[in-house]
Design a protein around this motif. Sequence first.
Motif, mmCIF file in Angstrom:
data_model
loop_
_atom_site.group_PDB
_atom_site.id
_atom_site.type_symbol
_atom_site.label_atom_id
_atom_site.label_comp_id
_atom_site.label_asym_id
_atom_site.label_seq_id
_atom_site.Cartn_x
_atom_site.Cartn_y
_atom_site.Cartn_z
ATOM 1 N N PHE A 114 1.903 -3.896 -10.159
ATOM 2 C CA PHE A 114 0.948 -2.869 -9.756
ATOM 3 C C PHE A 114 -0.485 -3.365 -9.919
ATOM 4 O O PHE A 114 -1.350 -3.068 -9.107
ATOM 5 C CB PHE A 114 1.168 -1.577 -10.549
ATOM 6 N N ASP A 115 -0.731 -4.143 -10.978
ATOM 7 C CA ASP A 115 -2.080 -4.642 -11.234
ATOM 8 C C ASP A 115 -2.547 -5.616 -10.157
ATOM 9 O O ASP A 115 -3.705 -5.575 -9.744
ATOM 10 C CB ASP A 115 -2.147 -5.332 -12.605
ATOM 11 N N VAL B 231 -1.870 10.695 -10.254
ATOM 12 C CA VAL B 231 -0.883 9.659 -10.585
ATOM 13 C C VAL B 231 -1.586 8.334 -10.850
ATOM 14 O O VAL B 231 -2.439 7.907 -10.077
ATOM 15 C CB VAL B 231 0.141 9.504 -9.440
ATOM 16 N N ARG B 232 -1.206 7.685 -11.927
ATOM 17 C CA ARG B 232 -1.771 6.390 -12.314
ATOM 18 C C ARG B 232 -0.756 5.283 -12.056
ATOM 19 O O ARG B 232 0.457 5.514 -12.146
ATOM 20 C CB ARG B 232 -2.169 6.393 -13.793
ATOM 21 N N PRO B 233 -1.244 4.076 -11.750
ATOM 22 C CA PRO B 233 -0.323 2.959 -11.491
ATOM 23 C C PRO B 233 0.689 2.729 -12.607
ATOM 24 O O PRO B 233 1.863 2.481 -12.344
ATOM 25 C CB PRO B 233 -1.259 1.768 -11.332
ATOM 26 N N ARG B 234 0.251 2.827 -13.857
ATOM 27 C CA ARG B 234 1.177 2.587 -14.975
ATOM 28 C C ARG B 234 2.293 3.626 -15.004
ATOM 29 O O ARG B 234 3.418 3.335 -15.405
ATOM 30 C CB ARG B 234 0.435 2.494 -16.296
ATOM 31 N N GLU B 235 1.992 4.860 -14.564
ATOM 32 C CA GLU B 235 3.014 5.899 -14.505
ATOM 33 C C GLU B 235 4.062 5.582 -13.446
ATOM 34 O O GLU B 235 5.259 5.764 -13.668
ATOM 35 C CB GLU B 235 2.375 7.255 -14.207
ATOM 36 N N LEU C 299 -2.824 2.077 -4.419
ATOM 37 C CA LEU C 299 -2.445 3.471 -4.206
ATOM 38 C C LEU C 299 -3.486 4.145 -3.325
ATOM 39 O O LEU C 299 -4.663 4.176 -3.661
ATOM 40 C CB LEU C 299 -2.340 4.213 -5.545
ATOM 41 N N GLY C 300 -3.040 4.679 -2.192
ATOM 42 C CA GLY C 300 -3.914 5.432 -1.300
ATOM 43 C C GLY C 300 -3.862 6.902 -1.670
ATOM 44 O O GLY C 300 -2.780 7.476 -1.771
ATOM 45 N N ARG C 301 -5.013 7.499 -1.840
ATOM 46 C CA ARG C 301 -5.061 8.874 -2.340
ATOM 47 C C ARG C 301 -5.701 9.867 -1.363
ATOM 48 O O ARG C 301 -5.933 10.997 -1.721
ATOM 49 C CB ARG C 301 -5.815 8.890 -3.665
ATOM 50 N N GLU C 302 -5.989 9.429 -0.162
ATOM 51 C CA GLU C 302 -6.689 10.296 0.793
ATOM 52 C C GLU C 302 -5.757 11.062 1.724
ATOM 53 O O GLU C 302 -6.098 12.145 2.180
ATOM 54 C CB GLU C 302 -7.664 9.464 1.632
ATOM 55 N N ALA C 303 -4.600 10.516 2.034
ATOM 56 C CA ALA C 303 -3.709 11.116 3.028
ATOM 57 C C ALA C 303 -3.038 12.377 2.491
ATOM 58 O O ALA C 303 -2.607 12.428 1.341
ATOM 59 C CB ALA C 303 -2.658 10.110 3.464
ATOM 60 N N ILE C 304 -2.941 13.368 3.372
ATOM 61 C CA ILE C 304 -2.269 14.617 3.015
ATOM 62 C C ILE C 304 -1.144 14.955 3.996
ATOM 63 O O ILE C 304 -0.385 15.894 3.771
ATOM 64 C CB ILE C 304 -3.270 15.794 2.950
ATOM 65 N N ASP C 305 -1.038 14.200 5.087
ATOM 66 C CA ASP C 305 0.014 14.413 6.069
ATOM 67 C C ASP C 305 0.264 13.104 6.805
ATOM 68 O O ASP C 305 -0.390 12.095 6.537
ATOM 69 C CB ASP C 305 -0.348 15.545 7.036
ATOM 70 N N PHE D 206 0.860 -1.176 0.000
ATOM 71 C CA PHE D 206 0.000 0.000 0.000
ATOM 72 C C PHE D 206 0.898 1.228 0.000
ATOM 73 O O PHE D 206 1.793 1.341 0.838
ATOM 74 C CB PHE D 206 -0.896 -0.008 1.241
ATOM 75 N N ILE D 207 0.669 2.131 -0.943
ATOM 76 C CA ILE D 207 1.419 3.382 -0.992
ATOM 77 C C ILE D 207 0.460 4.486 -0.567
ATOM 78 O O ILE D 207 -0.500 4.778 -1.271
ATOM 79 C CB ILE D 207 1.986 3.653 -2.394
#
Length: 176
Positions: free
Chosen positions: A86-87, A70-74, A92-98, A62-63
């Motif tokens: 990646f598949d 940002v996309r996994p393929r990138e 990919l976690g996209r909620e965290a900001i700190d 988990f990142i």
Amino acid sequence: MIARLLGFLTLLWALGFAWFALLLPQPLDGRQTDAIVVLTGGAGRIDRGLALMQAGAARRMFISGVDRTVRPRELAARYHAPRKLFDCCITLGREAIDTRSNGIETAHWLDRRGYDTVRLITTDWHMRRAAFELRQALPENIVLVYDAVPSQPRFSVLFKEYHKYLLRRAAALIGI
């Protein structure tokens, strides 16, 4: 009396800073864990996680804190990693900001999967506060191991991070 108390507190602060700055967490061996969690924001973190995944050190990774664009393929192309990794195995976690929201986001991801052991990857100077935040959000039964990415932080980075760590510990003591 007040001068002695202030002197004692200053000594504690200085000893704490020496511990924090001189005994930075170290990289871990390649031992197996159920999952790897990488916190974005520092050089070498994702590289370390991907190398461990390719070596079979965990089933999933988990990142946390990935930008929404940002996309996994990138990421696969940027880090020269197999896209199939990646598949199948990387979220990919996209909620965290700190750092605090990294802990919360990661705990939610782990809760849905029922893992028992987790390897936390972040930079050495960031590890103590990141581990504290994650430990605050995780159930006690999850084993958390620390895998620090070595760096050569400037004094100012260590000084700032030490105070963030102290403030976060103090805030947790009073329930914030």
